[in-house]
Design a protein around this motif. Structure first.
Motif, PDB file in Angstrom:
ATOM      1  N   VAL A 215      -4.796   0.232   1.176  1.00 41.02           N
ATOM      2  CA  VAL A 215      -5.444  -0.895   1.847  1.00 41.02           C
ATOM      3  C   VAL A 215      -5.539  -0.551   3.328  1.00 41.02           C
ATOM      4  O   VAL A 215      -4.526  -0.318   3.992  1.00 41.02           O
TER       5      VAL A 215
ATOM      6  N   ASP B 187       5.237  -3.458  -3.469  1.00 39.23           N
ATOM      7  CA  ASP B 187       4.171  -4.447  -3.572  1.00 39.23           C
ATOM      8  C   ASP B 187       4.081  -5.377  -2.367  1.00 39.23           C
ATOM      9  O   ASP B 187       3.290  -6.318  -2.372  1.00 39.23           O
TER      10      ASP B 187
ATOM     11  N   PHE C 260       0.517  -6.811  -3.186  1.00 40.75           N
ATOM     12  CA  PHE C 260      -0.255  -6.317  -4.323  1.00 40.75           C
ATOM     13  C   PHE C 260       0.202  -7.079  -5.569  1.00 40.75           C
ATOM     14  O   PHE C 260       1.391  -7.336  -5.757  1.00 40.75           O
TER      15      PHE C 260
ATOM     16  N   VAL D 244     -10.079  -1.904   0.235  1.00 42.77           N
ATOM     17  CA  VAL D 244      -9.143  -1.528  -0.829  1.00 42.77           C
ATOM     18  C   VAL D 244      -9.744  -0.363  -1.607  1.00 42.77           C
ATOM     19  O   VAL D 244     -10.917  -0.415  -2.025  1.00 42.77           O
TER      20      VAL D 244
ATOM     21  N   VAL E  84      -5.245  -7.863  -4.022  1.00 48.08           N
ATOM     22  CA  VAL E  84      -4.581  -7.596  -2.738  1.00 48.08           C
ATOM     23  C   VAL E  84      -4.756  -8.836  -1.865  1.00 48.08           C
ATOM     24  O   VAL E  84      -5.892  -9.261  -1.600  1.00 48.08           O
TER      25      VAL E  84
END
Length: 678
Positions: free
Chosen positions: A444, A470, A459, A415, A502
């Motif tokens: 990511v 997300d 996320f 990340v 994450v």
């Protein structure tokens, strides 16, 4: 799989290396009701066989005689594939039942006569052709009935592969009709009560056409050539929404009948006026089915065969019985024979023919009584339970660590949040006078070490931060994949935390579900800027460290080079939130290993304090910091908790009483009393 199995009553095998389908079996009283039913089987190899089962119990019901060679009363080769069979009054001037056999190129009606006494156990049959129709097109299915409401006669209808219906009034061809919206042959049945045909079109819609309307439509086409190209509109329609495997009709009473439809995943029971009587959704795939009526109550029973060789018997939508079958049948029927009534007749695609019935065999095993002579020691049992509980906890902990280690060896996750801010095109009204509304990018990187399925990346940030896109999903992950999104502020408030979580979930090649998490920090510059420190703030906390003091310019290097006024000797800085204007001051001690954070807003100190502690721990590569608060600060925190509790109580009161929220409620009174503003 059912706990019960069907009981074999009679069984044989039809030929060798022959093929059969659901139209190859017919159980009917061909020689009249006094001689009970016979089993007629026609194969795709052109062999016609008629069986008259004579199995019976001997030795007081202990054993069965089973199949005997004399049970086969007719075996003949017709030299053409048999694709459908039916029995009816097909010969003019005769009330006897005749056998109609459909092949792809012709339709033949046979006169089947018995040699000798009908009650003799060694009966034989003779097969004679009554008449034959050569088909204009390739035939598919055969439907019979008293078309047009005739009495004492049965007519024939052949459905062809191209959707053409050929109608025969016994020895005479009458007319043809082309079905519209037609692709493949579908079940076609005749409803004598309404004198109508019911079938399914290619759009999975059930349609009904009256025989009289079909006949008149054909005559109009001959008289008026302008009618060519037009189609007959059905009397009623019913949208099933799924393919149909078979259709049966059952007469419940003199005024009521049922049209039972077997779909790929459902069973439908319709009335003759297109209304739905009931439907049953299956959790299995059905192979074939049969319907019958229990007299004199007129109860409709449905037998379905599943792909797991299980027979399901339904009364309406209620499952009454289930039993395991010896093989997977393509056709199922029910008949009354000489020594047993209600026999279930099964036919497989390879020619296994069996007559069975529902029954159970008693179990001879009796469980021995439990011995309770030994005294029970409760103290020993309690110590054993404690020991086993510790073993389970230890095993669960080791399994968890093993699972995490296995997941880490299956995929690599990285990340990265960019420290460089970009202008944000979303929620531009949040821009302040001196600063533009900004956002940062988060990436990511997924590197699989083995093929993975159903990979999901999500996320999560804390309000008022917002993450765009997300959620990401990858059906099959076999190579490096990069999932990206952006984070920005969504409201003018102080964020509870700058942490981004994450979460990655996936299914490995063995079907196991794994869940992994990674955390990262949003840049402080996204929510705050450097400013001169303030003194005399109402709220402060102290962070202690066992290591020497670190310069604040080293802890917050992202602010180096900006035009801001640092404290004297660079031992104090101020961070001002962009969207609220709140300032948090950080001062390092000169003679002690302490850092002091202070602000007028107690909630604003939290994110900056967590950032300071995280950076100190990262600088020293181990956790050495402790946070110390005073009694006054704890009182302020408790006051906020009380206000929150009072507000929740007020919300609960409004929810259940429906009263309006007044200015003098408990939460507002508490805030006024303590001088708090939330």
């Amino acid at each position: 799989m059912s706990l019960f199995k069907t009981r074999e009553w009679w069984r044989t095998h039809c030929g060798e290396n022959e093929a059969f389908d659901n139209h190859s079996l017919l159980v009917t009283p061909l020689f009249g009701p006094d001689i009970h039913n016979v089993i007629i089987v026609g194969s795709h190899n052109g062999y016609l066989r008629i069986y008259k089962p004579s199995s019976k119990w001997i030795e007081e019901g202990k054993t069965l005689t089973g199949y005997k060679p004399t049970d086969l009363i007719l075996e003949s080769s017709l030299e053409k594939p048999i694709i459908d069979l039916n029995v009816g009054k097909f010969v003019s001037g005769s009330q006897n039942l005749h056998l109609a056999v459909l092949s792809p190129s012709n339709l033949i009606v046979y006169n089947v006569s018995m040699i000798g006494n009908a009650a003799d156990e060694e009966d034989r049959c003779v097969l004679n052709i009554a008449y034959e129709h050569n088909l204009k097109r390739l035939g598919a299915t055969l439907t019979v009935g008293p078309f047009g409401g005739v009495q004492g006669r049965d007519f024939l209808c052949v459905q062809c592969l191209d959707g053409t219906l050929l109608f025969y009034e016994q020895e005479t061809f009458t007319f043809s009709y082309n079905l519209t919206n037609y692709l493949l042959p579908t079940p076609l049945i005749y409803v004598a009560k309404n004198d109508a045909f019911v079938t399914l079109n290619s759009g999975w819609v059930f349609e009904c056409y009256r025989y009289q309307h079909i006949a008149e439509f054909d005559k109009n086409k001959e008289k008026q050539p302008s009618e060519l190209g037009k189609s007959l509109y059905p009397d009623w329609k019913y949208n099933l929404g799924e393919a149909v495997m078979d259709v049966k009709i059952a007469t419940l009473s003199s005024v009521e009948l049922a049209i039972v439809v077997l779909g790929e995943r459902s069973l439908y029971c319709l009335k003759d006026d297109c209304s739905l009587k009931y439907t049953k959704r299956f959790d299995y795939a059905a192979l074939c089915f049969h319907v019958y009526v229990v007299e004199p109550d007129g109860v409709l029973m449905v037998m379905t065969v599943t792909e797991t060789n299980t027979l399901m018997v339904y009364e309406g939508t209620t499952l009454r019985w289930t039993a395991q079958l010896p093989f997977a049948p393509v056709a199922v029927n029910r008949g009354n024979f000489q020594h047993l009534e209600g026999v279930i007749v099964l036919l497989s695609d390879e020619g296994s023919l069996e007559g069975c019935f529902l029954g159970t065999e008693p179990s001879l095993f009796v469980a021995p009584p439990v011995s309770c002579t030994k005294d029970f020691n409760y103290e020993t049992a309690e110590s054993d339970v404690a020991k086993y509980r510790k073993m389970l906890q230890k095993s669960a902990a080791s399994d968890s660590s093993l699972t995490n280690a296995t997941a880490e060896s299956e995929i690599g996750i990285s990340v990265w949040i960019s420290p460089h801010l970009e202008p944000c095109p979303f929620d531009e009204e949040l821009a302040v006078e001196t600063e533009k509304h900004s956002m940062c990018r988060v990436s990511v990187e997924l590197i699989p070490y083995a093929p993975l399925r159903q990979v999901q990346v999500s996320f999560e940030v804390h309000d008022p931060l917002i993450v765009r896109a997300d959620y990401h999903e990858i059906a099959n992950l076999c190579d490096r994949h990069l999932a990206q999104s952006v984070i920005h502020m969504g409201d003018k408030a102080v964020p509870a935390s700058l942490e981004t979580v994450v979460t990655v979930t996936y299914e490995n090649s063995f079907g196991a579900i794994r869940v992994l998490q990674r955390k990262a920090q949003v840049p402080v510059r996204l929510v705050a800027k450097l400013c001169p420190p303030e003194s005399g703030s109402s709220f402060s906390i102290t962070v202690k460290s066992d290591e020497p003091i670190v310069s604040l310019s080293q802890l917050f290097p992202e602010f180096i080079g900006e035009e801001a006024t640092l404290g004297r000797n660079n031992n104090a800085i101020g961070l001002q939130y962009l969207y609220t204007g709140t300032v948090v001051s950080i001062a390092s001690g000169t003679s002690s290993n302490r850092y002091r954070l202070q602000s007028e807003d107690s909630l604003a100190v939290g994110p900056v304090g967590r950032q300071l502690i995280a950076r100190l721990n990262g600088y020293y590569s181990r956790k050495q910091c402790n946070c110390v608060t005073s009694q006054v600060q704890l009182q302020i925190l408790n006051a906020h908790i009380d206000v929150h509790f009072a507000s929740r109580q007020e919300v609960r009161r409004i929810k259940y009483t429906g009263g309006p929220r007044s200015a003098g409620n408990a939460a507002e009174k508490y805030r006024e009393k303590n001088g708090l503003q939330l």
